[in-house]
Structures are given as structure tokens and as C-alpha cells.
Design a protein around this motif. Structure first.
Motif, PDB file in Angstrom:
ATOM      1  N   ARG A 279       0.828  -1.210   0.000  1.00 26.73           N
ATOM      2  CA  ARG A 279       0.000   0.000   0.000  1.00 26.73           C
ATOM      3  C   ARG A 279       0.861   1.259   0.000  1.00 26.73           C
ATOM      4  O   ARG A 279       0.574   2.218  -0.730  1.00 26.73           O
ATOM      5  N   ASP A 280       1.903   1.267   0.822  1.00 21.77           N
ATOM      6  CA  ASP A 280       2.720   2.476   0.947  1.00 21.77           C
ATOM      7  C   ASP A 280       3.471   2.794  -0.339  1.00 21.77           C
ATOM      8  O   ASP A 280       3.491   3.946  -0.788  1.00 21.77           O
ATOM      9  N   VAL A 281       4.099   1.781  -0.934  1.00 21.12           N
ATOM     10  CA  VAL A 281       4.887   2.019  -2.151  1.00 21.12           C
ATOM     11  C   VAL A 281       3.993   2.514  -3.286  1.00 21.12           C
ATOM     12  O   VAL A 281       4.319   3.494  -3.978  1.00 21.12           O
ATOM     13  N   LEU A 282       2.864   1.861  -3.489  1.00 21.15           N
ATOM     14  CA  LEU A 282       1.978   2.272  -4.579  1.00 21.15           C
ATOM     15  C   LEU A 282       1.417   3.668  -4.347  1.00 21.15           C
ATOM     16  O   LEU A 282       1.373   4.500  -5.267  1.00 21.15           O
ATOM     17  N   ALA A 283       0.987   3.963  -3.113  1.00 19.55           N
ATOM     18  CA  ALA A 283       0.428   5.286  -2.809  1.00 19.55           C
ATOM     19  C   ALA A 283       1.489   6.375  -2.963  1.00 19.55           C
ATOM     20  O   ALA A 283       1.215   7.454  -3.504  1.00 19.55           O
ATOM     21  N   GLU A 284       2.706   6.090  -2.500  1.00 25.60           N
ATOM     22  CA  GLU A 284       3.776   7.074  -2.612  1.00 25.60           C
ATOM     23  C   GLU A 284       4.113   7.367  -4.069  1.00 25.60           C
ATOM     24  O   GLU A 284       4.347   8.533  -4.447  1.00 25.60           O
ATOM     25  N   TRP A 285       4.130   6.327  -4.907  1.00 25.19           N
ATOM     26  CA  TRP A 285       4.473   6.543  -6.311  1.00 25.19           C
ATOM     27  C   TRP A 285       3.354   7.232  -7.075  1.00 25.19           C
ATOM     28  O   TRP A 285       3.620   8.021  -7.987  1.00 25.19           O
ATOM     29  N   ILE A 286       2.121   6.983  -6.713  1.00 31.25           N
ATOM     30  CA  ILE A 286       1.025   7.736  -7.337  1.00 31.25           C
ATOM     31  C   ILE A 286       1.216   9.227  -7.053  1.00 31.25           C
ATOM     32  O   ILE A 286       1.094  10.065  -7.948  1.00 31.25           O
ATOM     33  N   GLU A 287       1.530   9.556  -5.801  1.00 33.57           N
ATOM     34  CA  GLU A 287       1.714  10.959  -5.447  1.00 33.57           C
ATOM     35  C   GLU A 287       2.939  11.558  -6.133  1.00 33.57           C
ATOM     36  O   GLU A 287       2.901  12.697  -6.602  1.00 33.57           O
ATOM     37  N   ARG A 288       4.024  10.785  -6.209  1.00 37.38           N
ATOM     38  CA  ARG A 288       5.219  11.270  -6.920  1.00 37.38           C
ATOM     39  C   ARG A 288       4.895  11.605  -8.366  1.00 37.38           C
ATOM     40  O   ARG A 288       5.295  12.654  -8.893  1.00 37.38           O
ATOM     41  N   LEU A 289       4.185  10.690  -9.035  1.00 32.42           N
ATOM     42  CA  LEU A 289       3.874  10.888 -10.449  1.00 32.42           C
ATOM     43  C   LEU A 289       2.899  12.040 -10.643  1.00 32.42           C
ATOM     44  O   LEU A 289       2.987  12.776 -11.627  1.00 32.42           O
ATOM     45  N   ARG A 290       1.976  12.206  -9.711  1.00 30.29           N
ATOM     46  CA  ARG A 290       1.077  13.364  -9.786  1.00 30.29           C
ATOM     47  C   ARG A 290       1.865  14.664  -9.731  1.00 30.29           C
ATOM     48  O   ARG A 290       1.611  15.602 -10.496  1.00 30.29           O
ATOM     49  N   GLN A 291       2.820  14.731  -8.814  1.00 27.73           N
ATOM     50  CA  GLN A 291       3.599  15.955  -8.662  1.00 27.73           C
ATOM     51  C   GLN A 291       4.473  16.201  -9.884  1.00 27.73           C
ATOM     52  O   GLN A 291       4.660  17.341 -10.312  1.00 27.73           O
ATOM     53  N   THR A 292       5.005  15.123 -10.447  1.00 22.89           N
ATOM     54  CA  THR A 292       5.847  15.259 -11.644  1.00 22.89           C
ATOM     55  C   THR A 292       5.038  15.734 -12.839  1.00 22.89           C
ATOM     56  O   THR A 292       5.482  16.574 -13.627  1.00 22.89           O
ATOM     57  N   THR A 293       3.818  15.196 -12.948  1.00 20.93           N
ATOM     58  CA  THR A 293       2.967  15.535 -14.091  1.00 20.93           C
ATOM     59  C   THR A 293       2.339  16.905 -13.944  1.00 20.93           C
ATOM     60  O   THR A 293       2.206  17.657 -14.917  1.00 20.93           O
ATOM     61  N   ALA A 294       1.912  17.225 -12.700  1.00 19.45           N
ATOM     62  CA  ALA A 294       1.199  18.473 -12.416  1.00 19.45           C
ATOM     63  C   ALA A 294      -0.019  18.582 -13.337  1.00 19.45           C
ATOM     64  O   ALA A 294      -0.827  17.676 -13.386  1.00 19.45           O
ATOM     65  N   ASP A 295      -0.125  19.678 -14.108  1.00 19.63           N
ATOM     66  CA  ASP A 295      -1.275  19.859 -14.991  1.00 19.63           C
ATOM     67  C   ASP A 295      -1.026  19.346 -16.402  1.00 19.63           C
ATOM     68  O   ASP A 295      -1.913  19.411 -17.249  1.00 19.63           O
ATOM     69  N   SER A 296       0.168  18.850 -16.658  1.00 21.61           N
ATOM     70  CA  SER A 296       0.471  18.362 -17.998  1.00 21.61           C
ATOM     71  C   SER A 296       0.032  16.914 -18.134  1.00 21.61           C
ATOM     72  O   SER A 296      -0.301  16.247 -17.156  1.00 21.61           O
ATOM     73  N   PHE A 297       0.058  16.411 -19.375  1.00 23.35           N
ATOM     74  CA  PHE A 297      -0.298  15.017 -19.610  1.00 23.35           C
ATOM     75  C   PHE A 297       0.942  14.161 -19.402  1.00 23.35           C
ATOM     76  O   PHE A 297       2.040  14.541 -19.809  1.00 23.35           O
ATOM     77  N   PRO A 298       0.813  12.988 -18.750  1.00 28.34           N
ATOM     78  CA  PRO A 298       1.997  12.146 -18.498  1.00 28.34           C
ATOM     79  C   PRO A 298       2.594  11.579 -19.780  1.00 28.34           C
ATOM     80  O   PRO A 298       2.053  10.646 -20.367  1.00 28.34           O
ATOM     81  N   GLU A 299       3.706  12.139 -20.211  1.00 27.54           N
ATOM     82  CA  GLU A 299       4.351  11.719 -21.452  1.00 27.54           C
ATOM     83  C   GLU A 299       5.509  10.749 -21.214  1.00 27.54           C
ATOM     84  O   GLU A 299       5.874   9.988 -22.105  1.00 27.54           O
ATOM     85  N   LYS A 300       6.092  10.779 -20.015  1.00 27.69           N
ATOM     86  CA  LYS A 300       7.274   9.961 -19.748  1.00 27.69           C
ATOM     87  C   LYS A 300       6.915   8.818 -18.805  1.00 27.69           C
ATOM     88  O   LYS A 300       7.323   8.782 -17.644  1.00 27.69           O
ATOM     89  N   VAL A 301       6.120   7.893 -19.311  1.00 24.64           N
ATOM     90  CA  VAL A 301       5.735   6.716 -18.535  1.00 24.64           C
ATOM     91  C   VAL A 301       6.791   5.647 -18.755  1.00 24.64           C
ATOM     92  O   VAL A 301       7.021   5.214 -19.883  1.00 24.64           O
ATOM     93  N   THR A 302       7.445   5.227 -17.681  1.00 23.36           N
ATOM     94  CA  THR A 302       8.545   4.271 -17.786  1.00 23.36           C
ATOM     95  C   THR A 302       8.604   3.407 -16.542  1.00 23.36           C
ATOM     96  O   THR A 302       8.131   3.807 -15.463  1.00 23.36           O
ATOM     97  N   ALA A 303       9.179   2.221 -16.676  1.00 25.22           N
ATOM     98  CA  ALA A 303       9.356   1.331 -15.531  1.00 25.22           C
ATOM     99  C   ALA A 303      10.659   1.610 -14.801  1.00 25.22           C
ATOM    100  O   ALA A 303      10.932   0.985 -13.775  1.00 25.22           O
ATOM    101  N   PHE A 304      11.462   2.537 -15.304  1.00 25.43           N
ATOM    102  CA  PHE A 304      12.764   2.809 -14.704  1.00 25.43           C
ATOM    103  C   PHE A 304      12.851   4.278 -14.324  1.00 25.43           C
ATOM    104  O   PHE A 304      12.878   5.154 -15.190  1.00 25.43           O
ATOM    105  N   ARG A 305      12.871   4.536 -13.034  1.00 18.21           N
ATOM    106  CA  ARG A 305      12.911   5.913 -12.543  1.00 18.21           C
ATOM    107  C   ARG A 305      14.054   6.074 -11.554  1.00 18.21           C
ATOM    108  O   ARG A 305      14.311   5.181 -10.740  1.00 18.21           O
ATOM    109  N   PRO A 306      14.751   7.215 -11.604  1.00 20.27           N
ATOM    110  CA  PRO A 306      15.934   7.392 -10.755  1.00 20.27           C
ATOM    111  C   PRO A 306      15.629   7.313  -9.261  1.00 20.27           C
ATOM    112  O   PRO A 306      16.510   6.984  -8.467  1.00 20.27           O
TER     113      PRO A 306
END
Length: 294
Positions: free
Chosen positions: A204-231
Motif C-alpha cells: 500500500r505504501d509504495v503504490l500510494a507514494e508513487w502515485i503521489e510522486r507521479l502526480r507531482q511530476t505531471t502536475a497539470d500536464s499530460f503524463p508523457e514519460k511513462v517508464t518502468a525505470f525511474r531514478p
């Protein structure tokens, strides 16, 4: 393959742009994308979007009149948001969904096209596309434990089995197991109560944290950089790099073309997992096709 956090952010971005929008039509470049024939895809023309949902690793476009489009991106499928009438890009463009609000482009890299689109007309037809896995963000500990212990499988296989848990794949299973400090080849029936609790919390924690990370990265833009490898990931795709918890080099095991990353110091008591030994251990417990991995 886009997993639960990526799909959740895709859906939120689609909802913000397309809820209530009118689907003018779908331009197909690849006839192999469409896997259903009745009703025809043209039945979706002119309908309005009522919402979006996720079925495992599939994105569902809900249209008025109880029609739905079920899109499975598989490993290399990606979505792009463009102005109305945008053209399909090069060889990777599979389809364009033309809305009155803009155009959604579906691309798929590589020569083997695995992405799929189905048109369904009723709840029963939609349910046929649901692998049946529990939503890991909604499952309480007892239901998580019950599903986890159905059959005696490796933890890696149990987490990525779409019939057990919905939306977890190779990348986030590595991160979850690292957070829980559990070996990917531990068998489910060998877990103690505390270990099951730790795995439930880590999932639960890992998935919830990554959803929030990706939301912040995307902000109001459309998610263009969907990848399985993130720094920012702890171990997935980090072979040879230091574990963020203990500094030991991240290890890997490769089986039927898939790589699992783990920290020996944090997860296996310092033991290195050999590919050859792993293949003997897993036997039929490891997925052998992309379809098995969803």
C-alpha cells in the motif's frame, strides 16, 4: 508495462480532459490493435465520455449508452495528448482517438505490436476483461493475506499475478519487496504473520507514494514519460548501484527475459540468488509469456 501508479495518473489526466467530451471517431493505423468485431468500433462515434476506470492493467473508456472501450497498453503502449486532428507519428503510431476537446494518440514502440482495444456493450462483457485481482490499495490485511496464500508461490509471482492483485508488475513488485525486506523467491506459505503484515503495508505504501510522486511530476500536464525505470526507485533497474538503505550493490536475477532486482543484504540475508538455481526453484511458478504477466 505501465503499472497501477502510471495507470492511475493516466486516468486522472484523461478524466480532467475528456469527461463529457464527444468522441468524433477513431483512426486506426494498425488493424491488429482492434481485437473485437461486434459491436463495430464505429458504434463509439458520436458518444460522450462518462468516465474512466482501471481493470487490472487495462484502461476503460466509459461512453454513454453503456458502451466501453477497453485499452490494454501491454509493455510498450503509451498515450499522448495532442491538439484536435493531430497526425499519427511515424511507425509507432497505432491509433488516434479524436474528441471535440483534442486528440489522444496511442503509440507502441518496437516491432511486435501487443497493445489491444476491445469494444464492449454491457457489464458482463466488461467483467470478462477483469483478471479478478484485488485492488492492493483498497484490500485490508485479512483479504490481502487470504489472496496471498491462495497457492504456495514465490512472492514475486504472487504480487505480479493479475488474478491475485490488480495492477502490480515487475517494477513495483521489486520496490514493494525491498520495502518489506523480503526475498523475491520466498514462498508465500512460509511467511509469518508479521511478514504478511509488513508486505501488506509495503504494498500500500509504495503504490500510494508513487502515485503521489507521479502526480507531482505531471502536475497539470499530460503524463508523457511513462517508464518502468525511474531514478528515485530503490532497486528496480539499479543493478550494481548502492542500495539506498544499506549501501550494498543491488543484485539481479534474470529469468525468461525478465529482470528482478533486490538487495541481498536487506532481503536475502546476504545470499546471492543465482539465475540457474532460481529457474530450477521456480519451475512452473514463473510467468513464461507476456500474457501471463498481463
Amino acid at each position: 508495462m505501465p503499472e497501477l501508479p502510471d495507470l492511475q495518473v493516466y486516468i486522472e489526466s484523461l478524466e480532467a480532459r475528456l469527461t463529457g467530451a464527444r468522441l468524433e471517431g477513431v483512426r486506426l493505423r494498425s488493424p491488429f490493435l482492434l481485437r473485437s468485431f461486434d459491436p463495430p468500433l464505429s458504434n463509439a462515434d458520436g458518444r460522450h465520455v462518462t468516465g474512466f476506470s482501471r481493470l487490472g492493467k487495462r484502461i476503460v473508456f466509459h461512453l454513454d449508452g453503456d458502451l466501453a472501450l477497453v485499452l490494454h497498453l501491454m509493455i510498450a503502449g503509451r498515450l499522448r495528448w495532442r491538439d484536435s486532428g493531430a497526425g499519427l507519428p511515424g511507425r509507432i503510431g497505432l491509433a488516434a482517438f479524436d474528441f471535440d476537446a483534442g486528440t489522444l494518440i496511442l503509440t507502441e514502440a518496437g516491432t511486435r505490436k501487443r497493445a489491444s482495444l476491445h469494444v464492449v456493450t454491457d457489464p458482463a462483457g466488461l467483467a470478462a476483461h477483469d483478471p479478478g485481482g484485488l485492488d492492493p490499495l483498497q484490500a485490508d490485511r485479512p483479504s490481502f493475506r487470504e489472496r496471498l496464500l491462495e497457492g504456495n508461490h514465490t512472492l514475486k509471482r504472487a504480487l505480479t499475478d493479475p488474478r491475485k492483485f490488480s495492477g502490480i508488475g515487475n517494477a513495483y513488485s521489486d520496490e514493494i519487496l525491498h520495502r518489506a525486506r523480503l526475498s523475491p523467491v520466498r514462498l508465500t506459505h512460509g511467511l509469518g504473520q508479521e511478514e504478511v503484515s509488513a508486505l501488506h503495508a509495503a504494498t500500500r505504501d509504495v503504490l500510494a507514494e508513487w502515485i503521489e510522486r507521479l502526480r507531482q511530476t505531471t502536475a497539470d500536464s499530460f503524463p508523457e514519460k511513462v517508464t518502468a525505470f525511474r531514478p528515485e526507485m530503490a532497486v528496480h533497474g539499479k543493478y550494481g548501484e548502492p542500495c539506498p538503505e544499506c549501501g550494498s550493490p543491488v543484485q539481479r536475477i534474470v529469468y525468461v527475459g525478465r529482470e528482478t532486482n533486490y538487495c541481498a543484504a536487506c532481503q536475502t540475508g546476504g545470499k546471492l540468488l543465482a539465475d540457474r538455481a532460481l529457474s530450477r526453484l521456480l519451475k512452473k511458478d514463473w510467468p513464461r509469456t507476456l500474457e501471463e504477466m498481463e
